[in-house]
Design an enzyme around this catalytic site. Structure first.
Site, short mmCIF file in Angstrom:
data_model
loop_
_atom_site.label_atom_id
_atom_site.label_comp_id
_atom_site.label_asym_id
_atom_site.label_seq_id
_atom_site.Cartn_x
_atom_site.Cartn_y
_atom_site.Cartn_z
CG ASP A 95 -13.68 6.30 -1.42
OD1 ASP A 95 -13.72 6.08 -0.19
OD2 ASP A 95 -12.60 6.40 -2.04
NE ARG A 102 -11.04 -5.18 -0.01
CZ ARG A 102 -10.27 -4.18 0.47
NH1 ARG A 102 -10.81 -3.22 1.20
NH2 ARG A 102 -8.97 -4.13 0.19
CD GLN A 157 -13.12 -1.81 -1.36
OE1 GLN A 157 -12.41 -1.62 -0.40
NE2 GLN A 157 -14.33 -2.36 -1.25
CB CYS A 197 -14.41 1.16 -0.47
SG CYS A 197 -13.87 2.87 -0.29
NE ARG A 242 -4.00 0.50 1.84
CZ ARG A 242 -5.25 0.63 2.31
NH1 ARG A 242 -5.50 1.45 3.31
NH2 ARG A 242 -6.24 -0.08 1.79
CG HIS A 296 -8.33 -0.10 -3.10
ND1 HIS A 296 -7.50 -1.18 -2.80
CD2 HIS A 296 -9.00 0.18 -1.95
CE1 HIS A 296 -7.68 -1.51 -1.53
NE2 HIS A 296 -8.58 -0.71 -0.99
N1 NVA Z 1 -10.04 6.75 -1.63
C1 NVA Z 1 -9.69 6.28 -0.30
C2 NVA Z 1 -9.94 4.83 -0.20
C3 NVA Z 1 -9.66 4.25 1.17
C4 NVA Z 1 -9.92 2.77 1.23
C5 NVA Z 1 -8.25 6.63 -0.01
O1 NVA Z 1 -7.39 6.42 -0.88
O2 NVA Z 1 -7.95 7.11 1.08
N1 CP Z 2 -11.53 -0.13 1.93
C1 CP Z 2 -10.28 -0.23 2.41
O1 CP Z 2 -9.32 -0.48 1.68
O2 CP Z 2 -10.18 -0.07 3.74
P1 CP Z 2 -8.82 0.07 4.58
O3 CP Z 2 -8.21 1.38 4.24
O4 CP Z 2 -9.27 0.00 6.00
O5 CP Z 2 -7.92 -1.07 4.20
#
Ligand code: NVA
Ligand code: CP
Length: 341
Positions: A248, A316, A156, A288, A126, A153
């Site tokens: 989101d 997930r 997801q 999500c 990540r 992502h």
């Molecule tokens: N768009 C959000 C998704 C989190 C799962 C982010 O990147 O923070």
């Molecule tokens: N939706 C998602 O990826 O959640 P987290 O940031 O908690 O992993």
């Protein structure tokens, strides 16, 4: 050798990991890079994972394999579902936040990726830029799975297919409306919708629309699947007649300094009861998570009867178990099936 023809490290493992033919390559970096048949296959495996008794052959399926999770951003669902998935399949997971490794003291990504490849069987990464994820994949001899980047992502969106399929049956022809920021989630939903023949309707303010390159490439994919990708700045038009209404956060991780201007521009794009009424009466609401109640989605929708967000979070786990079996080279279905079951 992997699908990409690269040598895997010789660690004298009884069953060295190699991406299964159905995985479409060593790494899972974007949905766009996965052949459509592999998306369908992962969905089939995820359903099988969900149905499989935990005490059966699943309990030892990944025995002897270790997954590393290199995370440069916070996570609840992605981290825990990958770790739990490894444990449930008899493997092991190591959480490696980048601020506790030598990366934080300047050790190079290339050296770290090569060293970790001598210990581990796969990595979930990540990070911020997609190019950094690509660097991990290039330098690691082991499979690298995208655990979220600023751009996309994929895990997801693949898991979301399972949730939508469970709620609606067939995926082809469904209208998936995404309203809000044209961000990493929107990008992966566009890509996955294009793969499975959905009508993806994105409603975003002009300054927060999805990446035009992703839209163009997905429209190319769509020509093979009958998918349609619509982009509009009208949230009501995006939501009209939708089978799935998805949103989101307005400020993603790493964008905190832009929060005030984002809140202002995105306020008309809130998913609330009025917007949900534009969708079909049978529509489901997805997010999500994590959610900001009262910002991108109201509490009434998030906790309401049409919301599937908890099932979505659970899925997930099942999709990640499918991804792990395929990408760590221990396919759940026999390889003779050709990866299309
Ligand atoms: N768009 C959000 C998704 C989190 C799962 C982010 O990147 O923070
Ligand atoms: N939706 C998602 O990826 O959640 P987290 O940031 O908690 O992993």
């Amino acid at each position: 050798m992997t699908m990409l023809g690269r040598a895997m490290p010789d660690r004298n493992a009884a069953t060295p990991p190699q991406a299964a033919p159905a995985a479409g390559g060593k790494d899972l970096l974007t949905v766009a890079a996965i052949p459509r048949a592999c998306v369908v296959h992962l969905l089939n495996v995820a359903r099988a994972m969900k149905a499989a008794p935990r005490s059966g052959r699943a309990a030892t399926h990944l025995a002897g394999l270790t997954l590393g999770l290199v995370f440069e951003k916070p996570s609840t669902r992605t981290r825990v579902s990958f770790e739990a998935g490894m444990a449930q399949l008899g493997g092991h997971a190591l959480f490696l936040p980048s601020d506790t490794s030598q990366l934080s003291r300047g050790e190079s990504l290339a050296d770290t990726a090569q060293v970790l490849s001598r210990y581990l069987d796969g990595l979930v990464v990540r990070t911020f830029e997609q190019s950094a994820l690509e660097d991990w994949a290039r330098h690691a001899a082991i499979p690298v799975i995208n655990g979220l980047t600023d751009l996309c992502h994929p895990c997801q969106a693949l898991a979301d297919l399972l949730t939508i399929q469970e709620a609606k049956g067939a995926l082809e022809g469904l209208k998936l409306a995404y309203v809000g920021d044209g961000n990493n989630i929107a990008h992966s939903l566009i890509e996955v919708g294009a793969k499975v023949g959905m009508r993806v309707s994105i409603g975003c303010p002009p300054a927060y629309q999805p990446d035009p390159g992703i839209v163009a490439r997905s429209r190319d994919d769509a020509t093979h699947t009958g998918a349609v990708i619509d982009i509009t700045d009208d949230p009501a038009a995006a939501a009209d007649g939708a089978d799935v209404l998805y949103t989101d956060v307005w400020t993603s991780m790493g964008q905190e300094r832009e929060q005030a201007e984002r809140m202002k521009a995105l306020a008309p794009y809130q998913v609330n009861d009025a917007l949900l009424r534009r969708a079909k009466p049978s529509a489901v609401a997805l997010h999500c998570l994590p959610a900001h109640r009262g910002q991108e989605i109201t509490e009434a929708v998030l906790d309401g009867p049409q919301s599937l967000v908890l099932a979505q979070a659970e899925n997930r786990l099942h999709m990640h178990k499918a991804i792990l079996t395929e990408y760590l080279g221990r396919p759940w279905f026999p390889v003779e099936d050709g990866g299309t079951r």
